[in-house]
Design a protein around this motif. Structure first.
Motif, PDB file in Angstrom:
ATOM      1  N   ARG A 194     162.721 -18.309 -30.556  1.00  0.00           N
ATOM      2  CA  ARG A 194     163.932 -18.416 -31.441  1.00  0.00           C
ATOM      3  C   ARG A 194     165.165 -18.617 -30.485  1.00  0.00           C
ATOM      4  O   ARG A 194     166.050 -19.453 -30.500  1.00  0.00           O
ATOM      5  CB  ARG A 194     164.299 -17.295 -32.271  1.00  0.00           C
ATOM      6  N   GLY A 230     165.077 -12.745 -36.564  1.00  0.00           N
ATOM      7  CA  GLY A 230     164.320 -13.466 -37.637  1.00  0.00           C
ATOM      8  C   GLY A 230     165.185 -13.678 -38.930  1.00  0.00           C
ATOM      9  O   GLY A 230     166.332 -13.376 -38.788  1.00  0.00           O
ATOM     10  N   THR A 266     172.038 -17.578 -33.791  1.00  0.00           N
ATOM     11  CA  THR A 266     170.679 -17.248 -34.028  1.00  0.00           C
ATOM     12  C   THR A 266     170.586 -15.822 -34.092  1.00  0.00           C
ATOM     13  O   THR A 266     170.901 -15.135 -33.044  1.00  0.00           O
ATOM     14  CB  THR A 266     169.823 -18.105 -32.914  1.00  0.00           C
TER      15      THR A 266
END
Length: 398
Positions: free
Chosen positions: A134, A287, A283
């Motif tokens: 990520r 998650g 980001t």
């Protein structure tokens, strides 16, 4: 994964007081590890050294310096009582008696400390976890847009390690680590200016830098600026980074905890509102949230049990299934150090088990969950997190 804690475990044992014997055993293991020298030579603590001992230390220092391609200046920075010129004379055998033995003892100790640090660093291998993927994707998007990016997540999940990988991937990247005392715009400007300046005519960088000089140096370079621990920055320092992105026309990637997200999303603050609009990529490294069985929003586990095994089972350490399950639960527990804590527990448990079995520091050792639990209990006797985890696990597996 199945139950994280073996069924035979009793929650009450998790908080049982650490015995004095266990503490003494760990103290013995730590002292035994320190006695096993990697590079240093055995020297008397006081009194003059023999010529043979001086030559032995000097040869060892020369070999160590050549092996790691260390300059005299680099060594002098780590051994402040010895200057570069003094080091040159010592290595050539021209330094006269006086403080020679004191210098040799200091250098001998430095060599051992540096060797241990390098050995520890070599044990840490990069594992491409979900978190790492990520963060890398966030960096790639930030670079492609030549924008400001923000990757945020809790402490101990590997942001800084992955940042080093990203810096190596994008040639010419500048990595700035923000610590206490680096929050001000002046400090950040000088850190960035020093990186851009390089060695001056006399090896010295100017004391202060002007914004226009920095923007001019960056413009057209496409160099990625990585700012680690960015949540510590002041409002003015964040605004300066916005100007670096806009006027320097370079991508800026900030790594931070969720504290920075709360700040830049504050609409009421004019400066933060301007910064918010500049973060084209945000980001969350944990998650995507999803609804759990009770209708509440939950996150997926940050690390899979396979990733935990790869991160913690490195070098000559092997983990049993119940040890991997224990670390899986610890590593995915937020606010408790995550994988940094797991690696620390494993390293301490391995040290103690090698001592108990009378093994050498590089011998293979196998650790169980009981080894890890005992280690953590010894160093954190008042920690109640383990009971909390056990209760949550019971509810999950009931």
């Amino acid at each position: 994964t199945t139950a994280m804690f073996p069924p035979s475990w009793d929650k009450r044992k998790l908080t049982s007081p650490t015995s004095q014997t266990e503490r003494d055993d760990f103290d013995d293991a730590l002292m035994d590890e320190q006695r096993q020298l990697l590079e240093a030579r055995m020297l008397p603590e006081s009194g003059p050294l023999t010529d043979a001992k001086r030559d032995e230390v000097r040869r060892a220092l020369n070999d160590y310096r050549k092996r790691w391609n260390l300059s005299l200046k680099a060594i002098a920075l780590q051994v402040p009582q010895v200057s570069s010129s003094t080091l040159s004379q010592i290595f050539q055998g021209k330094y006269k008696l006086g403080k020679l033995d004191d210098h040799l003892r200091a250098l001998n100790q430095w060599m051992e400390t540096d060797a241990r640090r390098r050995a520890q660093r070599e044990d840490v291998e990069y594992v491409e976890t979900k978190v790492a993927k990520r963060l890398i994707a966030c960096a790639e998007r930030t670079v492609s847009l030549c924008a400001m990016g923000l990757a945020h997540g809790p402490s101990g999940i590997g942001k800084s390690l992955v940042a080093q990988i990203i810096a190596e991937k994008y040639h010419g990247s500048i990595y700035l680590f923000i610590s206490e005392g680096d929050q001000s715009v002046r400090r950040v400007r000088n850190m960035l200016g020093t990186e851009l300046h390089g060695p001056g005519r006399r090896g010295h960088a100017p004391r202060t830098y002007q914004n226009d000089w920095i923007f001019l140096k960056l413009r057209g370079s496409n160099r990625l600026i990585i700012v680690d621990e960015a949540h510590l920055l002041s409002v003015k320092a964040l605004t300066f980074l916005r100007h670096v992105n806009e006027r320097g026309k370079v991508p800026v990637l900030c790594l931070a905890t969720k504290d920075l997200v709360s700040r830049v999303m504050a609409d009421a603050d004019e400066d933060h509102g301007q910064i918010r609009s500049r973060f084209a990529v945000i980001t969350e490294l944990r998650g995507v949230r999803k609804k759990g069985p009770g209708g509440t929003w939950e996150y997926d586990d940050m690390f899979t049990i396979d990733e935990v095994r790869q991160i913690c089972q490195q070098g000559k350490v092997r983990l049993t299934n119940d040890a991997q399950a224990y670390l899986f639960q610890r590593g995915n527990h937020l606010g408790d150090g995550c994988m940094r804590l797991c690696r620390w527990i494993v390293s301490q448990a391995a040290l103690f088990e090698r001592h108990r079995q009378k093994l050498k520091r590089d011998d293979r050792v196998t650790l169980t969950a009981e080894h890890l639990r005992k280690t953590e209990r010894t160093f954190n006797p008042d920690d109640i997190v383990r009971v909390d985890l056990a209760e949550k696990l019971e509810a999950k597996t009931a």
